[in-house]
Design a protein around this motif. Structure first.
Motif, short mmCIF file in Angstrom:
data_model
loop_
_atom_site.label_atom_id
_atom_site.label_comp_id
_atom_site.label_asym_id
_atom_site.label_seq_id
_atom_site.Cartn_x
_atom_site.Cartn_y
_atom_site.Cartn_z
N ASP A 218 0.83 -1.21 0.00
CA ASP A 218 0.00 0.00 0.00
C ASP A 218 0.86 1.26 0.00
O ASP A 218 0.56 2.23 -0.69
CB ASP A 218 -0.94 0.03 1.20
N ALA A 219 1.94 1.24 0.78
CA ALA A 219 2.83 2.40 0.83
C ALA A 219 3.49 2.64 -0.52
O ALA A 219 3.60 3.78 -0.98
CB ALA A 219 3.90 2.20 1.91
N ILE A 220 3.91 1.57 -1.18
CA ILE A 220 4.52 1.68 -2.51
C ILE A 220 3.51 2.28 -3.50
O ILE A 220 3.85 3.18 -4.27
CB ILE A 220 5.01 0.30 -3.02
N GLN A 221 2.28 1.82 -3.46
CA GLN A 221 1.25 2.35 -4.35
C GLN A 221 0.99 3.83 -4.08
O GLN A 221 0.82 4.62 -5.01
CB GLN A 221 -0.04 1.55 -4.22
N THR A 222 0.96 4.21 -2.81
CA THR A 222 0.75 5.61 -2.45
C THR A 222 1.90 6.48 -2.95
O THR A 222 1.68 7.55 -3.53
CB THR A 222 0.59 5.76 -0.92
N MET A 223 3.13 6.01 -2.73
CA MET A 223 4.29 6.77 -3.21
C MET A 223 4.27 6.90 -4.72
O MET A 223 4.57 7.96 -5.27
CB MET A 223 5.59 6.10 -2.74
N ASP A 224 3.88 5.83 -5.41
CA ASP A 224 3.81 5.85 -6.87
C ASP A 224 2.80 6.91 -7.33
O ASP A 224 3.07 7.67 -8.25
CB ASP A 224 3.42 4.46 -7.38
N LYS A 225 1.66 6.98 -6.68
CA LYS A 225 0.63 7.97 -7.03
C LYS A 225 1.14 9.38 -6.78
O LYS A 225 0.96 10.27 -7.62
CB LYS A 225 -0.65 7.72 -6.25
N VAL A 226 1.79 9.60 -5.64
CA VAL A 226 2.33 10.92 -5.33
C VAL A 226 3.35 11.35 -6.38
O VAL A 226 3.34 12.50 -6.84
CB VAL A 226 2.96 10.94 -3.91
N ILE A 227 4.20 10.43 -6.77
CA ILE A 227 5.22 10.74 -7.78
C ILE A 227 4.55 11.13 -9.10
O ILE A 227 4.92 12.13 -9.72
CB ILE A 227 6.16 9.54 -7.98
N LYS A 228 3.55 10.37 -9.51
CA LYS A 228 2.86 10.66 -10.77
C LYS A 228 2.12 11.99 -10.72
O LYS A 228 2.00 12.68 -11.72
CB LYS A 228 1.90 9.53 -11.12
N ASP A 229 1.63 12.37 -9.54
CA ASP A 229 0.85 13.59 -9.38
C ASP A 229 1.71 14.83 -9.11
O ASP A 229 1.19 15.94 -9.08
CB ASP A 229 -0.16 13.44 -8.25
N THR A 230 3.02 14.64 -8.91
CA THR A 230 3.90 15.76 -8.59
C THR A 230 4.36 16.46 -9.86
O THR A 230 4.96 15.84 -10.73
CB THR A 230 5.13 15.28 -7.79
N LYS A 231 4.03 17.74 -9.92
CA LYS A 231 4.42 18.54 -11.08
C LYS A 231 5.94 18.65 -11.13
O LYS A 231 6.60 18.83 -10.10
CB LYS A 231 3.79 19.93 -10.97
N GLY A 232 6.49 18.53 -12.31
CA GLY A 232 7.93 18.68 -12.49
C GLY A 232 8.69 17.37 -12.58
O GLY A 232 9.87 17.36 -12.91
N ILE A 233 8.02 16.27 -12.28
CA ILE A 233 8.68 14.96 -12.42
C ILE A 233 8.28 14.39 -13.78
O ILE A 233 7.12 14.08 -14.02
CB ILE A 233 8.29 13.99 -11.29
N GLY A 234 9.26 14.31 -14.66
CA GLY A 234 9.00 13.81 -16.01
C GLY A 234 8.94 12.30 -16.05
O GLY A 234 9.18 11.61 -15.06
#
Length: 88
Positions: free
Chosen positions: A42-58
């Protein structure tokens, strides 16, 4: 906590009430490993979502971070033990 983990907890409580200490201990260890694995995933999935939603990360950096998270998950000792036991 998912349904499978809840079922294991119910089984453990039942087993503790009617069995010896070794069986109860092993069941509790397995519950811990299952719960840990569920929480880690669950933590990995949450981190993955945060990364995808963070502006500036290509896409390139996103891919590298996801790969690192996946490696961390697969190299975690408790996850390894759980996978080995699942594969028999």
């Amino acid at each position: 906590m998912n349904n499978a983990t809840m079922r294991k907890i119910e089984m453990a409580v039942s087993m503790i009430k009617r069995s010896n200490n070794n069986k109860a201990r092993n069941m509790l260890i397995n519950i811990y490993k299952s719960g840990y694995a569920d929480g880690f995933a669950d933590a990995i999935q949450t981190m993955d979502k945060v990364i995808k939603d963070t502006k500036g990360i290509g896409k390139t950096l996103e891919s590298r971070i996801e790969q690192t998270l996946l490696e961390e998950y697969n190299n975690n000792p408790i996850i390894k033990i759980s996978k080995e036991e699942a594969n028999g």
